[in-house]
Design a protein around this motif. Sequence first.
Motif, mmCIF file in Angstrom:
data_model
loop_
_atom_site.group_PDB
_atom_site.id
_atom_site.type_symbol
_atom_site.label_atom_id
_atom_site.label_comp_id
_atom_site.label_asym_id
_atom_site.label_seq_id
_atom_site.Cartn_x
_atom_site.Cartn_y
_atom_site.Cartn_z
ATOM 1 N N THR A 124 0.836 -1.207 0.000
ATOM 2 C CA THR A 124 0.000 0.000 0.000
ATOM 3 C C THR A 124 0.870 1.255 0.000
ATOM 4 O O THR A 124 0.593 2.225 -0.721
ATOM 5 C CB THR A 124 -0.927 0.006 1.229
ATOM 6 O OG1 THR A 124 -1.774 -1.146 1.202
ATOM 7 C CG2 THR A 124 -1.794 1.259 1.254
ATOM 8 N N GLU A 177 2.424 1.687 -3.538
ATOM 9 C CA GLU A 177 1.435 2.223 -4.487
ATOM 10 C C GLU A 177 1.124 3.688 -4.190
ATOM 11 O O GLU A 177 0.875 4.480 -5.115
ATOM 12 C CB GLU A 177 0.152 1.384 -4.431
ATOM 13 C CG GLU A 177 0.285 -0.020 -4.985
ATOM 14 C CD GLU A 177 0.639 -0.037 -6.466
ATOM 15 O OE1 GLU A 177 0.334 0.940 -7.173
ATOM 16 O OE2 GLU A 177 1.223 -1.043 -6.913
ATOM 17 N N SER A 178 1.144 4.053 -2.918
ATOM 18 C CA SER A 178 0.907 5.456 -2.545
ATOM 19 C C SER A 178 2.035 6.349 -3.049
ATOM 20 O O SER A 178 1.798 7.452 -3.549
ATOM 21 C CB SER A 178 0.785 5.575 -1.020
ATOM 22 O OG SER A 178 -0.307 4.821 -0.533
ATOM 23 N N HIS A 211 1.592 6.809 -6.732
ATOM 24 C CA HIS A 211 0.506 7.755 -6.981
ATOM 25 C C HIS A 211 0.946 9.201 -6.733
ATOM 26 O O HIS A 211 0.550 10.108 -7.476
ATOM 27 C CB HIS A 211 -0.684 7.421 -6.092
ATOM 28 C CG HIS A 211 -1.811 8.411 -6.171
ATOM 29 N ND1 HIS A 211 -2.718 8.410 -7.213
ATOM 30 C CD2 HIS A 211 -2.163 9.452 -5.358
ATOM 31 C CE1 HIS A 211 -3.577 9.403 -7.035
ATOM 32 N NE2 HIS A 211 -3.266 10.037 -5.916
ATOM 33 N N SER A 264 -4.048 10.765 4.614
ATOM 34 C CA SER A 264 -4.923 10.812 3.440
ATOM 35 C C SER A 264 -6.177 11.643 3.719
ATOM 36 O O SER A 264 -6.624 12.426 2.871
ATOM 37 C CB SER A 264 -5.317 9.386 3.033
ATOM 38 O OG SER A 264 -6.316 9.393 2.040
ATOM 39 N N GLU A 283 -7.641 3.649 -2.783
ATOM 40 C CA GLU A 283 -7.291 3.548 -4.198
ATOM 41 C C GLU A 283 -5.928 2.873 -4.350
ATOM 42 O O GLU A 283 -5.717 2.060 -5.254
ATOM 43 C CB GLU A 283 -7.258 4.941 -4.836
ATOM 44 C CG GLU A 283 -6.967 4.911 -6.329
ATOM 45 C CD GLU A 283 -6.959 6.298 -6.954
ATOM 46 O OE1 GLU A 283 -6.401 6.432 -8.057
ATOM 47 O OE2 GLU A 283 -7.499 7.241 -6.332
ATOM 48 N N SER A 284 -5.005 3.220 -3.464
ATOM 49 C CA SER A 284 -3.693 2.563 -3.478
ATOM 50 C C SER A 284 -3.835 1.073 -3.174
ATOM 51 O O SER A 284 -3.180 0.229 -3.802
ATOM 52 C CB SER A 284 -2.759 3.215 -2.448
ATOM 53 O OG SER A 284 -2.500 4.560 -2.774
ATOM 54 N N LYS A 324 -4.785 -1.199 -6.082
ATOM 55 C CA LYS A 324 -3.765 -1.470 -7.097
ATOM 56 C C LYS A 324 -2.727 -2.499 -6.652
ATOM 57 O O LYS A 324 -1.818 -2.840 -7.395
ATOM 58 C CB LYS A 324 -3.061 -0.162 -7.475
ATOM 59 C CG LYS A 324 -3.988 0.851 -8.141
ATOM 60 C CD LYS A 324 -3.271 2.152 -8.427
ATOM 61 C CE LYS A 324 -4.210 3.167 -9.072
ATOM 62 N NZ LYS A 324 -3.534 4.464 -9.315
#
Length: 455
Positions: A108, A111-112, A115, A296, A312-313, A316
């Motif tokens: 996570t 992916e963050s 992003h 967030s 959202e992270s 993915k």
Amino acid sequence: MFKSLFFLAFGSLSACFANEFENPDLTTTWVGIATLIIFVVGYFIIANEEKYHIDKSVPALFIGIFTFLLIAVYYAMNNIDIHLVHDEAERVILEIAEIFFFLFVAMTYIESLIHMGVFDRLKYNLISKGYTYRKLFWATGFLAFFISPIADNLTTALILSTVLITIDKSKKEFLVPGAINIVVAANAGGAWSPFGDITTLMAWTSGKGHFIDFIYLFPASILGYFVTAFLLSKVVPTTKPDFHADTEKPEMKEGAKAVIFLGIITIVTAVLSHQVLDFPAMWGMMFGLVLLKVHSFKLSKKFGKDHFNVFESMSKIENNTLLFFFGILAAVGALYFVGWLTLASVVYHPDYLGPTLSNIAVGFLSAIVDNVPVMSAILKANPDMDLSNWMLVTLTAGIGGSLISFGSAAGVGVMGKLKGIYTFNTHMKYAWTILLGYFVSIAVWYFQFEMLGFN
């Protein structure tokens, strides 16, 4: 092909040594034989994922879950205490959950960071410096070595192989050694950190060494990698790639630096919760996920909900990797429960290979089979080894996967990114450089742990 894979799969289990087996030995029963056959057939399908177009998580989950159900049916049919199966299944679930949620949070965060544009900025900074191909070769290699201990070897390899393609899409004399360099660096970097590779994480969470014990593998990891990288660099051109000055400089999103900082805090929390408070490491990781969610929420209030969303992270994340991990560890747990790991424990006995030679062989086995089930089998069997040999098997399982292109998750990921360029054949052309680095790493381990007595 099937026979050879059968032999290799069974061989991976022979790298194990068990304490006295408390449950009934079922290896000669129909359920014991069926468990082994299902494992071998399932692993054959996993190894030929591209041929059969079946995601590796599907056969892994099937063999892990179905074999335990078969064992439970056998126990019920023969009036054996079914609670033994229940208790073993709960132990397996607990072991998997500790690592599963650890990886979930780590993925996570990665992916963050993607992003938030952190890695896009990294790519731009590399290609805009005007470096030669050889300097870029060294830069991407060292980045892979030092990023993978914090992230993981697969994610690191995928990110930096994307950087290679950004630099040049067709120059094989740069891309092939560059790809090998990244795979070797990512695996070597992951071997000396509990966060860098699943096998290292498994050894740490199983209590085979304290956090600092794995850090002692740093000299062996980096010197072995350096030998391979030095030899590979000799074939890399010294010319410069083209770079268009009008390429737009990517900017990181607001709050990206805070995500990096929270990632570091999360790692520190995981280490402290495990080493000081004797909590599972994932407990500290989950606390880090809470911090990321709070961050967030603050960003969404300030910039809108589309600026950064943790969920959202999460969406993915490569869930197939997590499910594969669940399935394969459950499958090894079933093999352990019926008694196969005990039966195949002889190689670790001093009268045969002994711990050191067996652990060196584990590296070659990891390249052919996969380091996750091999390490899982060893941890399940729990051979009688001192700290030095637990560190050795952690090292060899981690770096051994680099010997063959598909021997590690990092290698498979880079093959997918550089299709037709980084292949099995192009990798094997330079495999001798990796083999030399492998033995250098073992020599450094021997000097540290056996001669200097780092125990």
